[in-house]
Design a protein around this motif. Structure first.
Motif, PDB file in Angstrom:
ATOM      1  N   ARG A  94       0.835  -1.205   0.000  1.00  0.00           N
ATOM      2  CA  ARG A  94       0.000   0.000   0.000  1.00  0.00           C
ATOM      3  C   ARG A  94       0.869   1.254   0.000  1.00  0.00           C
ATOM      4  NH1 ARG A  94      -5.403  -1.073   1.258  1.00  0.00           N
ATOM      5  NH2 ARG A  94      -5.743   1.145   1.521  1.00  0.00           N
ATOM      6  N   SER A 258      -1.095   2.461   5.795  1.00  0.00           N
ATOM      7  CA  SER A 258       0.187   2.183   5.146  1.00  0.00           C
ATOM      8  C   SER A 258       1.096   1.704   6.266  1.00  0.00           C
ATOM      9  CB  SER A 258       0.759   3.430   4.451  1.00  0.00           C
ATOM     10  OG  SER A 258       1.439   4.245   5.368  1.00  0.00           O
TER      11      SER A 258
ATOM     12  N   LEU B  32      -5.015  -0.222  -4.346  1.00  0.00           N
ATOM     13  CA  LEU B  32      -5.619   0.633  -3.309  1.00  0.00           C
ATOM     14  C   LEU B  32      -7.132   0.688  -3.451  1.00  0.00           C
ATOM     15  CD1 LEU B  32      -3.136   3.641  -3.259  1.00  0.00           C
ATOM     16  CD2 LEU B  32      -3.378   1.866  -1.553  1.00  0.00           C
TER      17      LEU B  32
END
Lengths: 303, 282
Positions: A94, A258, B32
């Motif tokens: 990510r 993240s 994402l």
């Protein structure tokens, strides 16, 4: 002998001097002294700091090995691998994804700003020396365009990524966009400024030739200016991409998923062993991307 | 024929890089699960956005806020300057050991090669310096701040060290690169006269690298100011601290005051380091 002394003195007098740099150095030293005199940072409190440090070091030992457990490397490795499999790989991916999208977006914004920020292109007669001066109001309008574009770029890069992300998070909610936009805006400011300098340094021969053939400003920009800037811009692009990886990790601490969010979760839960694993994973990621970027920059340079 | 092949190869590799970037962006958006709609604020978020930007033209400046503002500005400068005061010596030492110029085996053709044993020692020092730089630089200053806050407790020194460690290593890396690119004739001449490595470094290499080194150090100072401001989000009383408080309590006017102060401070140093670079280029 005196001849030589005189010659030395002449050389000494003729040395290049930079008053501004000397003055800057003096101001900087005064500033550092003033800070040292007024800040009064306590170097003391060493005992408490040492206790803190000792507590931290015991907490950094992998959880299954804490307390009286016998030291076993395999247990530690198993523990680390399970952490990576459960959260680490996904968070690292990510982080990379956020950085990639941010730098691509930054380059798009920067490219749009580069041309109106370059003084040699954004004027009434682009890249053509020795033509009749145009009316003053046209020259002034072009100068205003350059100034405004440059001011916007300065504004974008003067605000730190972390502050941008903090503001965007309140306006967009918790999804990857705040991190992407924050990194993109800050880096667009940097890439745009660097790009403007590259455009101002292009070889004017090709643009001038196109101009002489009657090409428009847009044609000159597209076919004689931008192609010249591509290798340089690729270097800057990958240089900033490295920074984006670092920053994408850090922005996670605001709550965007993240590596940074894992670090912050571990810190809040006081699981310092996990926290150190995530920080190290971030460091490895940075080293890998740095190596990749060195290769890509070499390829962009044509080596 | 030969020239064409070389050129074609270069363009080909550049195309590979460009395609790689596009593919990476596509993968990133997929991974994402990015929705363009999420980039548009709605509902309560839209209210925050509207109110925040409506206040942009009404920065507040009361007496208490002025005191806060000055404290935030001064503390930002204090953190940045203290960190740079530590980072500069660290960077100079690391830069000396990480540059190849001072132990380089190229003797400039005068035959004064260092002995083999000395080469090995130098090589080890060089590798150690480079590894230390890479390792400590790969952790961001804010992560250093988190680590040091946990390890050493709440003290301003944690913040100062957090900036000083990665910045010192970055300065060392850049100093080494700058010194290595300096033309070596003066250094060879000095070595030919029997100068020690430190003398060669200080009088043969450093003077020609000084302009670039100074310009870069000033640029890093500007970066340190930004980092110091952001440290405020971690409890240190710099601009970021007051900005965060003002924003979270909904006093957007005050938040703008702090933002403008940050802009002015960074802008001032941006101009200063830029003017310094231009004065060297002249």
């Amino acid at each position: 002998m005196t001849d030589r002394t005189a010659e030395l003195q002449r050389l000494w007098r003729a040395r290049s001097r930079n008053r501004f740099a000397a003055g800057s150095a003096v101001v900087m030293v005064v500033l550092l002294l003033a800070v040292a005199a007024t800040s009064g940072f306590a170097i003391g409190g060493g005992g408490e700091r040492l206790r803190n440090l000792r507590r931290f070091v015991t907490a950094v030992v992998p959880y299954p090995l804490q307390g009286d457990a016998p030291f076993d490397v395999r247990v530690a490795i198993d523990w680390g691998l399970r952490l990576l499999r459960d959260h680490g790989i996904d968070a690292a991916a990510r982080t990379v994804a956020i950085a990639v999208l941010a730098i691509v977006l930054a380059q798009i914004i920067a490219t749009l700003c580069t041309l109106p920020a370059a003084r040699n292109l954004a004027r009434s007669e682009p890249l053509t020396p020795g033509v009749a001066p145009s009316p003053w109001w046209r020259a002034a309008a072009w100068r205003a365009l350059v100034s405004v574009t440059r001011a916007v770029l300065t504004l974008l890069r003067a605000i730190p990524e972390y502050v941008w992300a903090f503001l965007f998070l309140a306006m967009l909610g918790a999804n990857p966009w705040p991190a992407i936009l924050a990194l993109a805006l800050h880096n667009a400011g940097i890439l745009g400024r660097l790009g403007a300098e590259v455009v101002e340094n292009v070889d004017p021969a090709a643009p001038a030739a196109l101009r002489a053939l009657g090409a428009s400003r847009r044609q000159i920009a597209a076919f004689a200016v931008v192609p010249q800037t591509v290798p340089r811009m690729l270097l800057y692009f990958f240089y900033r991409f490295e920074t984006c990886i670092r920053e994408a990790t850090v922005l996670g601490m605001l709550g965007i998923a993240s590596l940074g969010s894992l670090i912050d979760d571990a810190r809040v839960a006081r699981r310092y062993d996990e926290m150190v694993v995530w920080v190290s994973l971030g460091a490895v990621l940075v080293l890998v991307i740095d190596a990749l970027s060195v290769w890509a920059r070499g390829a962009a340079r044509g080596r | 024929m030969m020239a064409r092949r070389v050129r074609g190869d270069r363009v080909g590799r550049r195309r590979v890089v460009a395609l790689g970037v596009v593919a990476a962006a596509a993968w990133a958006a997929w991974y994402l699960d990015l929705r363009p709609g999420d980039a548009i604020p709605r509902g309560e978020h839209w209210v925050v956005l509207r109110d925040f930007f409506a206040e942009a033209v009404h920065p507040v400046l009361t007496a208490t806020l002025r005191a806060e503002l000055l404290r935030g500005l001064w503390n930002t400068v204090v953190f940045a300057a203290s960190a740079m005061a530590l980072a500069l010596p660290l960077g100079i030492v690391l830069g000396f050991f990480a540059s190849t110029a001072w132990w380089a085996t190229d003797s400039g053709g005068d035959g004064a090669r260092p002995t083999a044993a000395r080469c090995v020692v130098c090589r080890l020092v060089f590798v150690a310096a480079r590894s230390a730089i890479a390792l400590f630089r790969s952790v961001h200053e804010l992560l250093w701040a988190v680590l040091l806050l946990c390890a050493l407790g709440n003290s301003p020194l944690s913040g100062v060290f957090a900036i000083a460690i990665p910045y010192g290593c970055t300065l060392g890396k850049v100093f080494a690169e700058v010194v290595d690119e300096v033309p070596r004739e003066a250094a060879w001449a000095l070595r030919g006269l029997g100068a020690a490595p430190l003398q060669v470094f200080c009088f043969g290499l450093l003077p020609r690298a000084l302009a670039d080194v100074t310009a870069y150090a000033f640029y890093r100072f500007e970066c340190a100011l930004r980092s110091a401001a952001v440290l405020g989000f971690f409890g240190f009383e710099t601009i970021g601290y007051f900005l965060q408080q003002a924003f979270q309590t909904g006093s957007y006017g005050e938040a703008w005051t702090h933002l403008y102060a940050l802009l002015a401070l960074v802008g001032l140093f941006d101009w200063w380091s830029g003017a310094l670079r231009r004065s060297f280029a002249r």
